[in-house]
Motif scaffolding. Structure first.
Motif, mmCIF file in Angstrom:
data_model
loop_
_atom_site.group_PDB
_atom_site.id
_atom_site.type_symbol
_atom_site.label_atom_id
_atom_site.label_comp_id
_atom_site.label_asym_id
_atom_site.label_seq_id
_atom_site.Cartn_x
_atom_site.Cartn_y
_atom_site.Cartn_z
ATOM 1 N N SER A 67 19.847 14.152 -28.409
ATOM 2 C CA SER A 67 21.104 13.872 -27.723
ATOM 3 C C SER A 67 21.487 12.417 -27.975
ATOM 4 O O SER A 67 20.684 11.626 -28.467
ATOM 5 N N VAL A 68 22.732 12.106 -27.663
ATOM 6 C CA VAL A 68 23.258 10.768 -27.923
ATOM 7 C C VAL A 68 23.748 10.193 -26.602
ATOM 8 O O VAL A 68 24.473 10.851 -25.857
ATOM 9 N N CYS A 69 23.328 8.980 -26.297
ATOM 10 C CA CYS A 69 23.709 8.345 -25.037
ATOM 11 C C CYS A 69 24.445 7.047 -25.367
ATOM 12 O O CYS A 69 23.940 6.210 -26.104
ATOM 13 N N SER A 70 25.650 6.925 -24.842
ATOM 14 C CA SER A 70 26.493 5.785 -25.182
ATOM 15 C C SER A 70 26.477 4.751 -24.056
ATOM 16 O O SER A 70 26.747 5.075 -22.907
ATOM 17 N N TRP A 71 26.125 3.521 -24.406
ATOM 18 C CA TRP A 71 26.070 2.424 -23.415
ATOM 19 C C TRP A 71 27.224 1.479 -23.690
ATOM 20 O O TRP A 71 27.336 0.943 -24.789
ATOM 21 N N PHE A 72 28.094 1.286 -22.672
ATOM 22 C CA PHE A 72 29.274 0.426 -22.883
ATOM 23 C C PHE A 72 29.580 -0.350 -21.627
ATOM 24 O O PHE A 72 28.928 -0.146 -20.607
#
Lengths: 118, 96, 130
Positions: free
Chosen positions: B91-96
């Motif tokens: 899975s891909v987890c986006s931190w912004f």
């Protein structure tokens, strides 16, 4: 285990992030997706008691947070490290939530296929 | 294995720090947008040695960061490489 | 693989929509499909029909329209986030008694459930935050 993990890392009033993240949790629940919530970083400020966002014409998140049990959202976690970095303790929070450390946080990310990170 | 993307400069935001705190051993980190500044030498001490590190070379080039400014842990990838990383991750987890 | 993309940033104020366009093109080049692009938070500004950049800057809504048409991608804009920011289709303009509407062709206003659905049904959901 729940279907969705929603991570709250933004404070409650200055931007709409916190409200829009909570909206996603509630809609997810309405879609039959069990959600777990994690508060970390500045997101822990969402849990402080006695917020009066109406003083600055904002809605804040407290009313929505109080609605969570109606949506069967009861898995609410807060990062112990984020609290202590900010000089806060669990008894200063206005919501019942479970303290978690780094290992539990990593496990939550690992075990959820759907992670929404705000 | 989770692919974590980070798009904020580590000097002005705690985004990278929170990502590194939450990642599990074996996860991958990809810097994009203003996140690429984290690949410069000054921030190499923040890194854990049980993660793999990638940086989007289009965003590096856009900001004048060439390989001499980047510390050796970071492997440059282009957008196709970015897609390949998302293919391999669970899975891909986006931190912004 | 079947991808969906979420975009939370507006065009011309931050990079996220541009990064997402680059990423989407690379996804298609690697012969994956993209089911849906979901616009949330300030990402809803990507759907304005009135965007008028200077000639040497990309028209972001037009680029999404083009890509979506060519590759059969749904462009879904969160209705609650859009309406409060002044992005309305004809139906919402009527509902709120506004003289005009401004949602660009090819974009659809719909509920946040479409983002949940993308997460549930696609192999990958990639978020470009602001």
């Amino acid at each position: 285990m729940s279907d969705l993990l929603i991570i709250f890392r933004k404070p409650p009033v200055g931007t709409s992030w916190a409200r829009e993240a909570l909206d996603l949790a509630l809609v997810g629940a309405a879609f039959g997706q069990q959600a777990s919530l994690v508060f970390m970083g500045d997101g822990v400020y969402q849990l402080l008691d006695n917020q009066q966002p109406d003083q600055v014409e904002q809605k804040g998140t407290q009313a929505m947070m109080k609605a969570l049990p109606m949506y069967d959202i009861d898995q609410i976690f807060v990062s112990e490290e984020s609290l202590s970095e900010r000089g806060l303790t669990k008894d200063q929070l206005g919501f019942d939530c479970e303290l978690i450390g780094q290992t539990e946080l990593q496990a939550l990310l690992k075990t959820h296929k759907q992670v929404f990170n705000f | 294995m989770i692919l974590h993307t980070v798009n904020k400069s580590p000097a002005t935001s705690s985004t990278l720090k929170e990502c590194l705190f939450s990642a599990s051993s074996g996860d991958q980190i990809l810097l994009i947008e203003d996140g690429v500044y984290a690949a410069t030498q000054a921030f190499s001490e923040l890194l854990r040695d049980d993660l793999s590190y990638f940086v989007l070379q289009n965003d590096m080039a856009a900001r004048g960061l060439n390989s001499s400014l980047i510390s050796e842990q970071w492997q440059p990838v282009d957008y196709q490489g970015f897609v390949e990383l998302t293919e391999k991750a669970d899975s891909v987890c986006s931190w912004f | 693989m079947n991808y969906s993309i979420a975009i939370y940033g507006g065009p011309y104020s931050d990079q996220s929509a541009h990064s997402a366009l680059h990423f989407a093109r690379a996804v298609l080049k690697r012969e994956h499909s993209i089911q849906r692009v979901f616009f949330y938070h300030d990402g809803v500004y990507n759907s304005s029909a009135l965007v008028s950049p200077p000639q040497d800057e990309a028209n972001v809504p037009a680029q999404w329209q083009e890509l979506a048409k060519e590759h059969d991608i749904e462009l879904v804009v969160c209705i609650a986030a859009a309406v409060r920011r002044g992005l309305l289709d004809e139906k919402e303009a009527k509902r709120y008694s506004k003289a005009t509407h401004n949602l660009a062709d090819g974009f659809t206003l719909s509920g946040l459930g479409q983002l949940i659905d993308a997460g549930m049904t696609c192999d990958r959901l990639i978020t470009f935050g602001a």
